[in-house]
Write an enzyme that holds these catalytic residues in place. Structure first.
Site: not given
Ligand code: AMP
Ligand code: TRP
Length: 323
Positions: A109, A190, A193
């Protein structure tokens, strides 16, 4: 079982968040489960105050629509429990500069933005505080958070060695399938968002038509040989893994049923629509009642504060703060 996890209010939830994390949260619900909307973490991003407010409430609506029930677990907002930021300072004096520079998420990032915020660097320490404040035994997260979990364990152990037994050392847990859902257009990255294109991610608010389109257009290879193999077939393996996560089979079992990519894609689109459509419907219902959403957060903050206060005071005292 004491469980804690967190998610940033940084935009609509996608299939990666849902399958990698939130479905596990729903499964692990119990009166000792604490789920946190980490708005302080989202301040590391370029996000306007109005956006942050709106996204916080819409994320809460998404979590409730996905099946979290405030009668069975505690959902709360990080900034409404002051101990998170307070413990974070104490733990910044336990974590080292060296270990924070090794965090791959920071490296990725940080390299994407000029003049990135200092909070992006100290972010994993705030995450460690989120977890350690609740004496969490298990932390359900996607695969991308493994390294942050390892850091949390190291900080807890170092603290306990230096200042006496204070924190429980938590364990990260990943789902058997879909712990890392990949971008549908670039299956070696991956699903994200912020980085994924519209076609690259399925959102919890997508219409059945959008879901169908995105799955049909998902990038695969040209050999039309349905096989689960990440090395040679990342796009197809991603689809098989998404499917298997919903149908509770192994990706290999799903692969055996198909001869052609098109058939797999058609069925997967239907399976996803059946899973997501009711969530979207409930989401709009919750979103229409902002007063109820605020009430849920305030009630959650009271419950969470009661636990966090004790842990924070234990840690502060152990370090020699008079209190
Ligand atoms: P975040 O949106 O970064 O706060 O992520 C929230 C949760 O979603 C965390 O537990 C991340 O590990 C999981 N997560 C985010 N992106 C992915 C993805 N592409 N595949 C699986 N888990 C994800
Ligand atoms: N860093 C996590 C992510 O980006 C979000 C998070 C913050 C978190 N605090 C947490 C996850 C505590 C689990 C536990 O996905």
């Amino acid at each position: 079982m004491r469980v804690l996890s967190g998610i940033q209010p940084s935009g609509t939830m996608h299939l990666g968040n849902y399958l990698g994390a939130i479905k596990q949260w729903v499964r692990a619900q119990n009166p000792e489960a604490y789920y946190c909307i980490v708005d302080l973490h989202a301040l590391t991003l370029d996000i306007s105050p109005t956006q942050l407010q709106e996204q916080t409430l819409s994320l809460l609506a998404e979590l409730l629509a996905s099946g979290l029930d405030v009668e069975e677990c505690t959902i709360f907002l990080q900034s409404q429990v002051s101990y998170h930021a307070q413990l974070s300072w104490l733990l910044e004096c336990v974590a080292t500069y060296g270990e924070l520079t090794r965090m791959t998420q920071f490296k990725e990032k940080g390299s994407r933005q000029e003049g990135f915020r200092a909070g992006l660097f100290t972010y994993p320490v705030l995450m460690a505080s989120d977890i350690l404040l609740y004496d969490a035994q298990e932390v359900p997260v996607g695969d991308d958070q493994r390294q942050h979990l390892e850091l949390t364990r190291n900080i807890a152990e170092r603290f306990n060695n230096r200042y006496g037994e204070t924190f429980k050392v938590p364990r990260g847990v990943q789902p058997p399938s879909a712990a890392r859902v990949m971008d549908l257009q670039e299956p070696t990255n991956k699903m994200s968002k912020s980085v994924s294109s519209d076609l690259g991610k399925v959102l919890l608010t997508d219409s059945p038509k959008d879901i169908e389109k995105k799955i049909k257009k998902a990038v695969t290879d040209n050999d039309n040989d349905v096989h689960y193999d990440w090395e040679t077939k990342p796009g197809l393996s991603n689809l098989l893994e998404i499917y298997s996560s919903i149908s509770s089979e192994t990706p290999q079992q799903v692969a055996q049923r198909y001869e052609r990519y098109g058939d797999l894609k058609n069925d997967l689109a239907q399976v996803l629509i059946a899973e997501i459509e009711p969530i979207t419907k409930r989401y709009f219902e919750y979103l229409n009642d902002p007063a109820e959403l605020s009430r849920i957060l305030h009630q959650g903050a009271q419950k969470a504060s009661a636990v966090a206060k004790g842990t924070y005071e234990r840690a502060a005292k152990a370090m020699g703060l008079l209190g």
